[in-house]
Design a protein around this motif. Sequence first.
Motif, PDB file in Angstrom:
ATOM      1  N   TYR A   1      15.316  -2.670  -3.452  1.00  0.00           N
ATOM      2  CA  TYR A   1      13.963  -3.217  -3.392  1.00  0.00           C
ATOM      3  C   TYR A   1      13.464  -3.445  -4.809  1.00  0.00           C
ATOM      4  O   TYR A   1      14.039  -2.930  -5.788  1.00  0.00           O
ATOM      5  CB  TYR A   1      13.014  -2.270  -2.644  1.00  0.00           C
ATOM      6  CG  TYR A   1      12.854  -0.908  -3.286  1.00  0.00           C
ATOM      7  CD1 TYR A   1      11.845  -0.659  -4.216  1.00  0.00           C
ATOM      8  CD2 TYR A   1      13.727   0.139  -2.978  1.00  0.00           C
ATOM      9  CE1 TYR A   1      11.702   0.581  -4.817  1.00  0.00           C
ATOM     10  CE2 TYR A   1      13.600   1.370  -3.564  1.00  0.00           C
ATOM     11  CZ  TYR A   1      12.590   1.593  -4.483  1.00  0.00           C
ATOM     12  OH  TYR A   1      12.453   2.829  -5.082  1.00  0.00           O
TER      13      TYR A   1
ATOM     14  N   THR B   1       8.519  -4.263  -2.547  1.00  0.00           N
ATOM     15  CA  THR B   1       9.004  -5.082  -1.442  1.00  0.00           C
ATOM     16  C   THR B   1       9.697  -4.183  -0.416  1.00  0.00           C
ATOM     17  O   THR B   1       9.870  -2.977  -0.624  1.00  0.00           O
ATOM     18  CB  THR B   1       9.982  -6.144  -1.950  1.00  0.00           C
ATOM     19  OG1 THR B   1      11.151  -5.485  -2.467  1.00  0.00           O
ATOM     20  CG2 THR B   1       9.342  -6.983  -3.035  1.00  0.00           C
ATOM     21  N   SER B   2      10.114  -4.792   0.672  1.00  0.00           N
ATOM     22  CA  SER B   2      10.914  -4.067   1.656  1.00  0.00           C
ATOM     23  C   SER B   2      12.355  -3.935   1.154  1.00  0.00           C
ATOM     24  O   SER B   2      12.783  -4.645   0.240  1.00  0.00           O
ATOM     25  CB  SER B   2      10.892  -4.792   3.000  1.00  0.00           C
ATOM     26  OG  SER B   2      11.437  -6.098   2.849  1.00  0.00           O
ATOM     27  N   SER B   3      13.083  -3.027   1.735  1.00  0.00           N
ATOM     28  CA  SER B   3      14.475  -2.802   1.333  1.00  0.00           C
ATOM     29  C   SER B   3      15.386  -3.818   2.011  1.00  0.00           C
ATOM     30  O   SER B   3      15.258  -4.076   3.212  1.00  0.00           O
ATOM     31  CB  SER B   3      14.920  -1.386   1.699  1.00  0.00           C
ATOM     32  OG  SER B   3      14.189  -0.432   0.960  1.00  0.00           O
TER      33      SER B   3
ATOM     34  N   TRP C   1      14.456 -11.998  -1.250  1.00  0.00           N
ATOM     35  CA  TRP C   1      13.338 -11.274  -0.623  1.00  0.00           C
ATOM     36  C   TRP C   1      12.250 -12.246  -0.154  1.00  0.00           C
ATOM     37  O   TRP C   1      11.840 -12.200   0.981  1.00  0.00           O
ATOM     38  CB  TRP C   1      12.725 -10.272  -1.623  1.00  0.00           C
ATOM     39  CG  TRP C   1      13.476  -9.000  -1.762  1.00  0.00           C
ATOM     40  CD1 TRP C   1      13.402  -7.901  -0.971  1.00  0.00           C
ATOM     41  CD2 TRP C   1      14.438  -8.697  -2.767  1.00  0.00           C
ATOM     42  NE1 TRP C   1      14.253  -6.920  -1.403  1.00  0.00           N
ATOM     43  CE2 TRP C   1      14.907  -7.379  -2.515  1.00  0.00           C
ATOM     44  CE3 TRP C   1      14.966  -9.386  -3.852  1.00  0.00           C
ATOM     45  CZ2 TRP C   1      15.849  -6.754  -3.314  1.00  0.00           C
ATOM     46  CZ3 TRP C   1      15.912  -8.776  -4.641  1.00  0.00           C
ATOM     47  CH2 TRP C   1      16.354  -7.473  -4.373  1.00  0.00           C
TER      48      TRP C   1
END
Length: 421
Positions: A191, A207-209, A218
Motif C-alpha cells: 500500500y 490506500t488499500s492493500s 491503485w
Amino acid sequence: MIFTTAAVLGATLGTASGILTLCGLSLICRSCKKGKLESGEDADPEKAKPSVLHSSEQFSVEKSTEPIQPRTLLKFPKIYKPKPSVTSSEVISYPDHASEKGGEPSPEGPSTEPDAGNQATDSSDTFTILRQDSKDETPCARDLTNGMTTSSSIFHPKLHFSLTYYTDQNELHITVIEAEHLCVGSGCEGYVAGVLTFAAGQREAQTSSRRLTSHTRWEEGLVFSLPGGYEVEGEVALSLHSCDRFSQNTNLGVMRFKLVDVGMMSNADCWVDLQPPKQQDVQSAGELLLSISYLPAANRLGVVVMKARGLQSDKLKDSIDLSVKLALKHQTTKLKKKQTRRVKHKMNPVWNEMMMLEVPRELLSKSSLDLEVLNQAGPGEQESLGRCQLGLHASNTGLQHWQQMLDNPRKQIAMWHPLYD
C-alpha cells in the motif's frame, strides 16, 4: 793488433747478421699472417661482402606505442542451442532473443558469445542481457556487463501520482495511480501511505492493500485538509510499504515535497523515483567491520568478518564470549547460515574469518546479508548485541557497501557498519 782488429770486425759482422736475420724473420711472420687472413676471407663469403646491417642503406625501424593485437588463428564454430523456456521469474532472456524482442543482433556474430568451455576461466568475454520493458513479467530487469549487476543499472521503485488542490474546500487530493520496478517476493501485498506534516500537527492517510507485482495499480485518492491553504510551512511524504505472509512491514521507498510546491505540481502527472528510507536516528550498539567481494567466474560471494568495536558494555557484565552469525537471504527466504568462532574476554573482538557463499549473478540484486553479533551468556543461552544488513534494500552503509561491491567485482571492499538492536 791484427788479432784485435779481426775480433772487433767479427763481432760487428755478427751483430749485423743477427739484426738482418731478425728483420727477415719478422717480415716472414707478417706475410704468413696476411696470407691466413686473406684465405679466411675467401673461405667466408659473408665476411667478404659488406654486411646488410652495416651497409650504407640500413633499414629504418620506427617505434610505436600502440599495443600489438594478436590475430585470431582459431574461430569457434557457431553452436546452435535451444532457446531457454521462461518458467520462472528468475530466468532472464539472452541476447539471441534480440531479434524476437525487436532489438538488433550483435555485429560480431557468434564471436561475442563466450564459449561454454572458457566461460569459467576467461573473464574478458562480455555479453549483454537486454533490458526488458516495464510490461515484462520478470521483475527488476537489469543491464548486465560480464554477467554482473552494477549499481548504475539498478531500477529504483517509481511512483506515479497526481495532485489537485481545491480552494473552495481547502483540501489537497492526491491520486495514487500506479507503481513499477518493484522487487518483492511472491505473495506480498502493499500500500501507499501519505503523511502531511505542518504546524498544526500531522495527518495520515493510506490506500488499500493490493497484491504487489513488478507493476501495480491503485488509482485511489488520499485527502488532506488544509484550513490555512497550502502556502504554509510543511511537507508531504508518500511511502510505499510491503507486507509478506509473516506480517512483516517493509518500507520500499519514500518521496517528499513541500506544500509551497503544490501550486506548481497541481493538475500534473508526476513520475518520481522512490528513495530508500533514512535510517532512524537511533544510537548504535557498536560497529562491525566487514569486507566483501564477488567473484563472477565462480559465482561466489566472499564475506570477511574482521572485528567489532564499541559494543555495549552493560550487556557484557557476567561473561564475554562473542561470535557473529551470518545469514544469506533471497528476498525473504534464508538460503544459508554460518557463524564465526567465539572470542572470549575481549570487548573489541577480532575474528578475521572468511565465509564463501554461492550466489548466482542474476540473483545478486535480490539477495541480502543479515549479520548479528551474539554473546554466549550461558550454556545454550545467546543474547543479541546488535544487527546490520547489507543489500540493495538496505539503507546507509549497508546499501553503499553492496553497490560498491557490484561496481568493483573481484575486489575486496571493507567498511564499518553500525549495529542496531
